[in-house]
Motif scaffolding. Structure first.
Motif, mmCIF file in Angstrom:
data_model
loop_
_atom_site.group_PDB
_atom_site.id
_atom_site.type_symbol
_atom_site.label_atom_id
_atom_site.label_comp_id
_atom_site.label_asym_id
_atom_site.label_seq_id
_atom_site.Cartn_x
_atom_site.Cartn_y
_atom_site.Cartn_z
ATOM 1 N N UNK A 34 3.650 -3.633 -9.540
ATOM 2 C CA UNK A 34 3.276 -1.686 -9.425
ATOM 3 C C UNK A 34 3.518 -1.212 -8.582
ATOM 4 N N UNK A 35 4.874 -1.074 -7.841
ATOM 5 C CA UNK A 35 4.967 0.708 -6.837
ATOM 6 C C UNK A 35 4.234 0.891 -6.427
ATOM 7 N N UNK A 36 2.765 0.580 -5.983
ATOM 8 C CA UNK A 36 2.184 1.117 -5.443
ATOM 9 C C UNK A 36 2.361 0.809 -3.673
ATOM 10 N N UNK A 37 2.455 2.667 -2.946
ATOM 11 C CA UNK A 37 3.101 2.340 -1.438
ATOM 12 C C UNK A 37 1.958 1.715 -0.541
ATOM 13 N N UNK A 38 1.636 0.924 0.321
ATOM 14 C CA UNK A 38 0.149 0.606 1.041
ATOM 15 C C UNK A 38 1.033 0.710 2.034
ATOM 16 N N UNK A 39 -0.051 0.283 2.822
ATOM 17 C CA UNK A 39 -0.770 -0.293 4.318
ATOM 18 C C UNK A 39 -0.688 -1.156 4.428
ATOM 19 N N UNK A 40 -0.547 -2.323 5.035
ATOM 20 C CA UNK A 40 -0.986 -3.126 5.037
ATOM 21 C C UNK A 40 -1.751 -3.646 6.658
ATOM 22 N N UNK A 41 -2.590 -5.057 6.460
ATOM 23 C CA UNK A 41 -3.134 -5.247 7.983
ATOM 24 C C UNK A 41 -2.936 -6.713 7.417
ATOM 25 N N UNK A 42 -2.505 -7.364 8.936
ATOM 26 C CA UNK A 42 -2.957 -8.938 8.807
ATOM 27 C C UNK A 42 -4.289 -9.196 8.704
ATOM 28 N N UNK A 43 -4.564 -10.114 8.167
ATOM 29 C CA UNK A 43 -6.617 -10.514 8.634
ATOM 30 C C UNK A 43 -6.493 -12.053 8.521
ATOM 31 N N UNK A 44 -5.504 -12.955 7.935
ATOM 32 C CA UNK A 44 -5.339 -14.439 8.113
ATOM 33 C C UNK A 44 -3.784 -14.970 8.809
#
Length: 345
Positions: A269-279
């Protein structure tokens, strides 16, 4: 004319999460669309998710043998017997508890047997096809398999639910004054990352943000998230069990999320994101950042602080060029494809 029957085995719970079921819905939609019949088989599942499967037009089968452990040889035998009863042409399993002994039981079937994988969770693979859509998939050792086993590895084998098809030609608009933030950590979110995000966003005082939180109604932390949201100076909407997440993704200027299926959907979808590893299965997240510049990966949930997350969010909101590059790179990486486009059976 023989009906093309697919049997899917996956589970959903607070511990397992809903991701396995959700990506299998994409397979089932594609299967139904081409005239086939789909049955979902599970040992544990939330009532909301079970209802959704029925609404989508899939058959559902609840394994009632309470004394059988999930992923055991007995569990595999029950699935084999069900497959024979349904005369299934194809059997797909998705879950980290379906290891070597479980899979071996399914080799007694004449059906095509497919395993969805993320990080070589089984010590041996007996399937006809193994699919791993992760960026790290090509680095994993899949040598412990049958000679006939076909490996489909890498993001090019990503398949999406049909709700995303309408955005196949989308060109994401990158706002100069972004305010819309989507937050989601799956249906379960056992570590309550959602609450951490809400607290972190409340640290940002210079902006009034519009925040939409996607959350499962069976999430054990739902009431906590509600309480924190009510006290926020931002405009926060909690959306439970959103069926079409693509609508929210299209609305969002950016997202805060974890890895897995949702990350692939955001990239498409082309959504910029901040990602966090949860698993542990989200090992590829750093690659999305370091190699493809398709997200800002900020670390593991156990090391996350309000300061780190609020600081990164503020920087991304202010950096239009970074959001534009992230959006373009994500859409180049993930294209719209359905299951039947990549697996010809």
């Amino acid at each position: 004319m023989k009906k093309n029957r697919l049997l899917i085995r996956a589970d959903s719970s607070e511990v397992i999460g809903s991701g396995h079921i959700m990506r299998c819905i994409a397979i089932a939609q594609s299967w139904i669309f081409t005239g086939g019949e789909v049955t979902f088989c599970f040992k544990v599942i939330s009532q909301k998710l079970r209802k959704r499967l029925i609404t989508e037009g899939f058959n559902v089968y609840m394994m009632s043998e309470s004394d059988i452990e999930i992923g055991s040889v007995q569990d595999g035998k029950c699935l084999r017997l069900l497959s024979e009863e349904l005369n299934a042409d194809t059997v797909i399993i998705d879950g980290y508890h379906f290891g070597e002994e479980f899979q071996k039981e399914l080799t007694k079937l004449e059906s095509t047997f497919i395993v969805l994988d993320d990080f070589v969770h089984s010590s041996f693979y007996y399937a006809d096809i193994v699919i791993n859509r992760s960026l790290k998939a090509l680095d994993y050792d899949y040598s412990n398999k049958l000679p006939k086993t076909q490996l489909l590895l890498g993001p090019e084998y990503t398949f999406l639910r049909r709700e995303f098809k309408k955005y196949s030609d989308l060109k994401k608009k990158i706002s100069e004054n972004p305010r819309n933030i989507m937050v989601t950590f799956g249906g379960a979110d056992p570590q309550n990352a959602t609450s951490l995000v809400v607290d972190s966003l409340n640290v940002i005082k210079e902006l009034r943000l519009n925040i939409k939180i996607l959350i499962g109604s069976d999430n054990p932390h739902l009431n906590t998230v509600k309480q924190k949201s009510v006290c926020s100076h931002h405009e926060i909407e909690i959306i439970k069990d959103q069926k079409d997440v693509s609508v929210v993704m299209n609305w969002a200027d950016m997202a805060i999320t974890a890895g897995g299926t949702t990350m692939n959907e955001l990239l498409f979808m082309g959504v910029p994101s901040i990602s966090i590893k949860t698993a542990p299965n989200q090992r590829a997240l750093p690659l999305y950042d370091e190699v493809y510049n398709a997200t800002w990966y900020v670390g593991e949930i156990s090391n996350m602080s309000h300061y780190i997350l609020s600081n990164y969010t503020s920087k991304l909101l202010k950096n239009r060029e970074a959001r534009r590059l992230m959006s373009d790179n994500g859409m180049k990486l993930i294209k719209y494809r359905e299951f039947r486009d990549i697996v010809r059976i």
